[in-house]
Design an enzyme around this catalytic site. Sequence first.
Site, PDB file in Angstrom:
ATOM      1  N   LYS A  43      50.847  80.272 -20.067  1.00  0.00           N
ATOM      2  CA  LYS A  43      49.690  79.400 -20.303  1.00  0.00           C
ATOM      3  C   LYS A  43      48.367  80.120 -20.041  1.00  0.00           C
ATOM      4  O   LYS A  43      47.303  79.514 -20.193  1.00  0.00           O
ATOM      5  CB  LYS A  43      49.767  78.178 -19.391  1.00  0.00           C
ATOM      6  CG  LYS A  43      50.636  77.056 -19.954  1.00  0.00           C
ATOM      7  CD  LYS A  43      50.307  75.754 -19.258  1.00  0.00           C
ATOM      8  CE  LYS A  43      50.995  74.571 -19.926  1.00  0.00           C
ATOM      9  NZ  LYS A  43      50.729  73.333 -19.206  1.00  0.00           N
ATOM     10  N   SER A 130      42.576  69.059 -16.164  1.00  0.00           N
ATOM     11  CA  SER A 130      42.125  70.408 -15.798  1.00  0.00           C
ATOM     12  C   SER A 130      41.495  71.096 -17.007  1.00  0.00           C
ATOM     13  O   SER A 130      40.506  71.813 -16.882  1.00  0.00           O
ATOM     14  CB  SER A 130      43.305  71.245 -15.302  1.00  0.00           C
ATOM     15  OG  SER A 130      43.883  70.656 -14.168  1.00  0.00           O
TER      16      SER A 130
HETATM   17  P1  ADP Z   1      51.351  70.743 -16.570  1.00  0.00           P
HETATM   18  O1  ADP Z   1      50.821  72.011 -17.148  1.00  0.00           O
HETATM   19  O2  ADP Z   1      52.701  70.883 -15.961  1.00  0.00           O
HETATM   20  O3  ADP Z   1      51.224  69.532 -17.436  1.00  0.00           O
HETATM   21  P2  ADP Z   1      49.132  69.787 -14.976  1.00  0.00           P
HETATM   22  O4  ADP Z   1      48.550  70.505 -13.806  1.00  0.00           O
HETATM   23  O5  ADP Z   1      48.241  69.630 -16.155  1.00  0.00           O
HETATM   24  O6  ADP Z   1      50.430  70.554 -15.280  1.00  0.00           O
HETATM   25  O7  ADP Z   1      49.642  68.362 -14.549  1.00  0.00           O
HETATM   26  C1  ADP Z   1      50.648  68.162 -13.599  1.00  0.00           C
HETATM   27  C2  ADP Z   1      51.090  66.712 -13.632  1.00  0.00           C
HETATM   28  O8  ADP Z   1      50.019  65.882 -13.186  1.00  0.00           O
HETATM   29  C3  ADP Z   1      51.465  66.173 -15.009  1.00  0.00           C
HETATM   30  O9  ADP Z   1      52.530  65.255 -14.858  1.00  0.00           O
HETATM   31  C4  ADP Z   1      50.218  65.475 -15.471  1.00  0.00           C
HETATM   32  O10 ADP Z   1      50.531  64.442 -16.385  1.00  0.00           O
HETATM   33  C5  ADP Z   1      49.721  64.908 -14.148  1.00  0.00           C
HETATM   34  N1  ADP Z   1      48.280  64.666 -14.168  1.00  0.00           N
HETATM   35  C6  ADP Z   1      47.308  65.541 -14.497  1.00  0.00           C
HETATM   36  N2  ADP Z   1      46.086  64.953 -14.400  1.00  0.00           N
HETATM   37  C7  ADP Z   1      46.306  63.664 -14.001  1.00  0.00           C
HETATM   38  C8  ADP Z   1      45.467  62.531 -13.746  1.00  0.00           C
HETATM   39  N3  ADP Z   1      44.139  62.598 -13.913  1.00  0.00           N
HETATM   40  N4  ADP Z   1      46.054  61.376 -13.372  1.00  0.00           N
HETATM   41  C9  ADP Z   1      47.403  61.311 -13.243  1.00  0.00           C
HETATM   42  N5  ADP Z   1      48.250  62.328 -13.481  1.00  0.00           N
HETATM   43  C10 ADP Z   1      47.720  63.499 -13.855  1.00  0.00           C
END
Ligand code: ADP
Length: 162
Positions: A43, A130
Amino acid sequence: MARHIGVYPGTFDPITRGHLDIIERGLTLFDELIVAVAEGQSKAPFFSAPERVELIRQETRRYKNVRVESFDGLLIAYMKKKKAKTVLRGLRVISDFEYEFQMALINRRLAPEIETVFMMTAENYAAVSSRFIKEIARLGGGVGAFVTPAVAKKLKEKVRGI
Ligand code: ADP
């Protein structure tokens, strides 16, 4: 009785207030929650894995039963090593659902004894990701509503190339 260990995996590039909300509420479900940072070379993350781990540690220090680690390779292999039976994931919008659904099904095929549970985002954080935060920071916008002050500072430094 065996300790019930949950694993909240993700890229956390960087940790947002949305992630922190899931951690705080998720904690109540387990004896111990491991926040597992995917090293995720594929990624091409903005922050290195050690930087992401350090930021999460800073933000979760006050919780006694949270551990933060990075991992590489298959999530379920990591879970088995940790003797964890439950994956915790967050859901924001419908578009999260398809990806999460597929991943949960694949993980179940690979390891039927491991269950995935989902927590709904807090409505304030439904739009917090993010990816967008990094974009806003690159364009010089304020990210204080979406991340903690320490993370906002780190983002600023990264964008400036410090
Ligand atoms: P990945 O690359 O594994 O999707 P992330 O860091 O983007 O990793 O997200 C990790 C987890 O947290 C995922 O299940 C994502 O849906 C959840 N997540 C990310 N942002 C939020 C948010 N604002 N509210 C609730 N869940 C979130």
